[in-house]
Design a protein around this motif. Structure first.
Motif, PDB file in Angstrom:
ATOM      1  N   GLY A 174     143.319  83.097  -5.836  1.00 16.59           N
ATOM      2  CA  GLY A 174     142.767  82.136  -6.777  1.00 16.59           C
ATOM      3  C   GLY A 174     142.111  80.982  -6.043  1.00 16.59           C
ATOM      4  N   VAL A 175     140.859  80.752  -6.356  1.00 26.97           N
ATOM      5  CA  VAL A 175     140.117  79.693  -5.677  1.00 26.97           C
ATOM      6  C   VAL A 175     139.378  78.846  -6.706  1.00 26.97           C
ATOM      7  CG1 VAL A 175     138.159  81.261  -5.253  1.00 26.97           C
ATOM      8  CG2 VAL A 175     138.398  79.178  -3.895  1.00 26.97           C
ATOM      9  N   ALA A 176     139.550  77.549  -6.612  1.00 27.44           N
ATOM     10  CA  ALA A 176     138.837  76.611  -7.469  1.00 27.44           C
ATOM     11  C   ALA A 176     137.536  76.198  -6.780  1.00 27.44           C
ATOM     12  CB  ALA A 176     139.699  75.386  -7.739  1.00 27.44           C
ATOM     13  N   HIS A 177     136.618  75.634  -7.552  1.00 31.87           N
ATOM     14  CA  HIS A 177     135.356  75.152  -6.979  1.00 31.87           C
ATOM     15  C   HIS A 177     135.192  73.657  -7.257  1.00 31.87           C
ATOM     16  CE1 HIS A 177     134.477  79.493  -6.998  1.00 31.87           C
ATOM     17  NE2 HIS A 177     133.716  79.189  -5.958  1.00 31.87           N
ATOM     18  N   ALA A 178     134.802  72.947  -6.236  1.00 33.78           N
ATOM     19  CA  ALA A 178     134.464  71.534  -6.355  1.00 33.78           C
ATOM     20  C   ALA A 178     132.949  71.418  -6.252  1.00 33.78           C
ATOM     21  CB  ALA A 178     135.139  70.720  -5.258  1.00 33.78           C
ATOM     22  N   ASP A 179     132.328  70.704  -7.182  1.00 36.54           N
ATOM     23  CA  ASP A 179     130.871  70.687  -7.282  1.00 36.54           C
ATOM     24  C   ASP A 179     130.258  69.383  -6.799  1.00 36.54           C
ATOM     25  OD1 ASP A 179     129.902  73.243  -8.646  1.00 36.54           O
ATOM     26  OD2 ASP A 179     131.561  72.657  -9.952  1.00 36.54           O
ATOM     27  N   TRP A 180     129.132  69.537  -6.104  1.00 28.92           N
ATOM     28  CA  TRP A 180     128.293  68.426  -5.681  1.00 28.92           C
ATOM     29  C   TRP A 180     126.854  68.713  -6.091  1.00 28.92           C
ATOM     30  CZ3 TRP A 180     132.572  69.775  -2.912  1.00 28.92           C
ATOM     31  CH2 TRP A 180     133.387  68.752  -2.416  1.00 28.92           C
ATOM     32  N   GLU A 181     126.092  67.644  -6.258  1.00 32.32           N
ATOM     33  CA  GLU A 181     124.651  67.792  -6.472  1.00 32.32           C
ATOM     34  C   GLU A 181     123.981  68.222  -5.178  1.00 32.32           C
ATOM     35  OE1 GLU A 181     123.051  67.521  -9.332  1.00 32.32           O
ATOM     36  OE2 GLU A 181     124.903  67.021 -10.423  1.00 32.32           O
ATOM     37  N   ALA A 182     122.917  68.991  -5.292  1.00 37.82           N
ATOM     38  CA  ALA A 182     122.179  69.445  -4.116  1.00 37.82           C
ATOM     39  C   ALA A 182     120.940  68.599  -3.836  1.00 37.82           C
ATOM     40  CB  ALA A 182     121.773  70.905  -4.277  1.00 37.82           C
ATOM     41  N   GLU A 183     120.655  67.654  -4.696  1.00 39.12           N
ATOM     42  CA  GLU A 183     119.495  66.780  -4.529  1.00 39.12           C
ATOM     43  C   GLU A 183     119.954  65.320  -4.512  1.00 39.12           C
ATOM     44  OE1 GLU A 183     116.535  67.841  -3.939  1.00 39.12           O
ATOM     45  OE2 GLU A 183     116.862  69.962  -4.380  1.00 39.12           O
ATOM     46  N   PRO A 184     119.288  64.469  -3.778  1.00 41.31           N
ATOM     47  CA  PRO A 184     118.114  64.732  -2.938  1.00 41.31           C
ATOM     48  C   PRO A 184     118.444  65.399  -1.601  1.00 41.31           C
ATOM     49  CG  PRO A 184     118.721  62.441  -2.759  1.00 41.31           C
ATOM     50  CD  PRO A 184     119.641  63.033  -3.789  1.00 41.31           C
ATOM     51  N   VAL A 185     119.725  65.349  -1.205  1.00 44.87           N
ATOM     52  CA  VAL A 185     120.148  65.994   0.041  1.00 44.87           C
ATOM     53  C   VAL A 185     121.354  66.877  -0.267  1.00 44.87           C
ATOM     54  CG1 VAL A 185     121.009  65.665   2.393  1.00 44.87           C
ATOM     55  CG2 VAL A 185     119.368  64.032   1.432  1.00 44.87           C
ATOM     56  N   ASP A 186     121.252  68.150   0.089  1.00 45.51           N
ATOM     57  CA  ASP A 186     122.393  69.041  -0.093  1.00 45.51           C
ATOM     58  C   ASP A 186     123.452  68.674   0.947  1.00 45.51           C
ATOM     59  OD1 ASP A 186     124.232  71.127  -0.241  1.00 45.51           O
ATOM     60  OD2 ASP A 186     122.696  72.646  -0.593  1.00 45.51           O
ATOM     61  N   PRO A 187     124.652  68.271   0.519  1.00 54.02           N
ATOM     62  CA  PRO A 187     125.662  67.865   1.496  1.00 54.02           C
ATOM     63  C   PRO A 187     126.146  69.003   2.381  1.00 54.02           C
ATOM     64  CG  PRO A 187     126.623  67.980  -0.697  1.00 54.02           C
ATOM     65  CD  PRO A 187     125.145  68.143  -0.861  1.00 54.02           C
ATOM     66  N   PHE A 188     125.811  70.248   1.991  1.00 56.30           N
ATOM     67  CA  PHE A 188     126.234  71.404   2.785  1.00 56.30           C
ATOM     68  C   PHE A 188     125.040  72.116   3.429  1.00 56.30           C
ATOM     69  CE2 PHE A 188     129.335  70.560  -0.547  1.00 56.30           C
ATOM     70  CZ  PHE A 188     130.404  70.209   0.259  1.00 56.30           C
ATOM     71  N   PHE A 189     124.001  71.342   3.653  1.00 53.57           N
ATOM     72  CA  PHE A 189     122.835  71.800   4.407  1.00 53.57           C
ATOM     73  C   PHE A 189     123.281  72.323   5.776  1.00 53.57           C
ATOM     74  CE2 PHE A 189     119.652  70.915   7.622  1.00 53.57           C
ATOM     75  CZ  PHE A 189     118.439  71.218   7.037  1.00 53.57           C
ATOM     76  N   ASN A 190     122.799  73.505   6.143  1.00 51.14           N
ATOM     77  CA  ASN A 190     123.101  74.086   7.455  1.00 51.14           C
ATOM     78  C   ASN A 190     121.866  74.032   8.339  1.00 51.14           C
ATOM     79  OD1 ASN A 190     125.133  76.417   5.843  1.00 51.14           O
ATOM     80  ND2 ASN A 190     125.897  75.061   7.401  1.00 51.14           N
ATOM     81  N   ALA A 191     122.053  73.632   9.570  1.00 53.02           N
ATOM     82  CA  ALA A 191     120.960  73.642  10.544  1.00 53.02           C
ATOM     83  C   ALA A 191     121.004  74.961  11.301  1.00 53.02           C
ATOM     84  CB  ALA A 191     121.083  72.453  11.495  1.00 53.02           C
ATOM     85  N   ASN A 192     120.352  75.974  10.750  1.00 51.34           N
ATOM     86  CA  ASN A 192     120.403  77.323  11.326  1.00 51.34           C
ATOM     87  C   ASN A 192     119.213  77.664  12.215  1.00 51.34           C
ATOM     88  OD1 ASN A 192     122.860  78.372  10.188  1.00 51.34           O
ATOM     89  ND2 ASN A 192     121.823  78.415   8.208  1.00 51.34           N
TER      90      ASN A 192
END
Length: 211
Positions: A174-192
């Motif tokens: 069982g996994v819950a989800h915590a939500d954030w807005e993706a704009e103007p900057v996605d807090p989980f942006f990956n530098a790939n």
């Protein structure tokens, strides 16, 4: 910053192969003169009761970070679940008073300052032992909260069942989800990629360093 979440160990996951970056350690790339690792460490450390780095190979290359470097002990390149297991095992051995581990990708320069608190709030509200970050409706399975006591089941899944997908394992418990807005900057942006580095520098120029 006053912490409202239960005591939690933080782990930055840097075990990837960085193929899209042309090899090397993605977290050691710089954005306006500061490494991504430094940026991610600063944000996560402020929210946790200790911080470690999961990475394979020679740990000396991360010596400047001052972090304990914990390697996978599952044979082969087993992916991020192996890094999470390594962190859970390290917590059990070295910080037995801590029941929780929060993991984040070490190539994420914009981790939110309420990351750990909101993950805990989500799993408490849902009554689950796990929580995962989500931004703009997209889940980020490596950016998550884990109960240390589940490490035995996770080891069995990795070693005996050869399970590699995070979602398959978390669905069992069982996994819950915590939500954030993706704009103007996605807090989980990956530098790939190198292009991502350029985009991260642009985002800092436009929106500043804090979120």
């Amino acid at each position: 910053m006053q912490r409202t979440a239960p005591p939690t160990l933080g782990v930055l996951l840097a075990g990837g192969l960085a193929r899209r970056m042309g090899g090397g350690d993605k977290p050691m790339r710089t954005i306006h003169g500061r490494t991504i690792l430094e940026r991610a460490s600063e944000r996560l450390d402020a929210q946790c009761d200790g911080l470690i780095l999961n990475a394979n190979g020679d740990p000396a290359r991360f010596a400047a970070s001052g972090l304990a470097v914990v390697a996978d002990d599952v044979p082969g390149f087993a992916g991020p679940l192996a890094g999470i297991l390594a962190a859970l095992d390290w917590a059990a051995a070295n910080r037995p008073e801590l029941e929780w581990v929060a993991s984040a990708a070490a190539d994420s320069p914009f981790l939110p300052n309420d990351f750990v608190a909101r993950l805990h709030a989500a799993r408490e509200a849902a009554g689950t032992p796990l929580a995962c970050a989500r931004s703009g409706g997209q889940a980020h399975p490596v950016n998550a909260l884990w109960r240390v006591s589940l490490r035995g089941d996770l080891r069995h899944a990795l070693v005996v069942e050869d399970m590699r997908k995070i979602d398959r394992w978390t669905a069992r418990h069982g996994v819950a989800h915590a939500d954030w807005e993706a704009e103007p900057v996605d807090p989980f942006f990956n530098a790939n990629t190198p292009e991502d580095i350029a985009e991260a520098e642009r985002l800092v120029d436009v929106h500043g360093e804090t979120r």
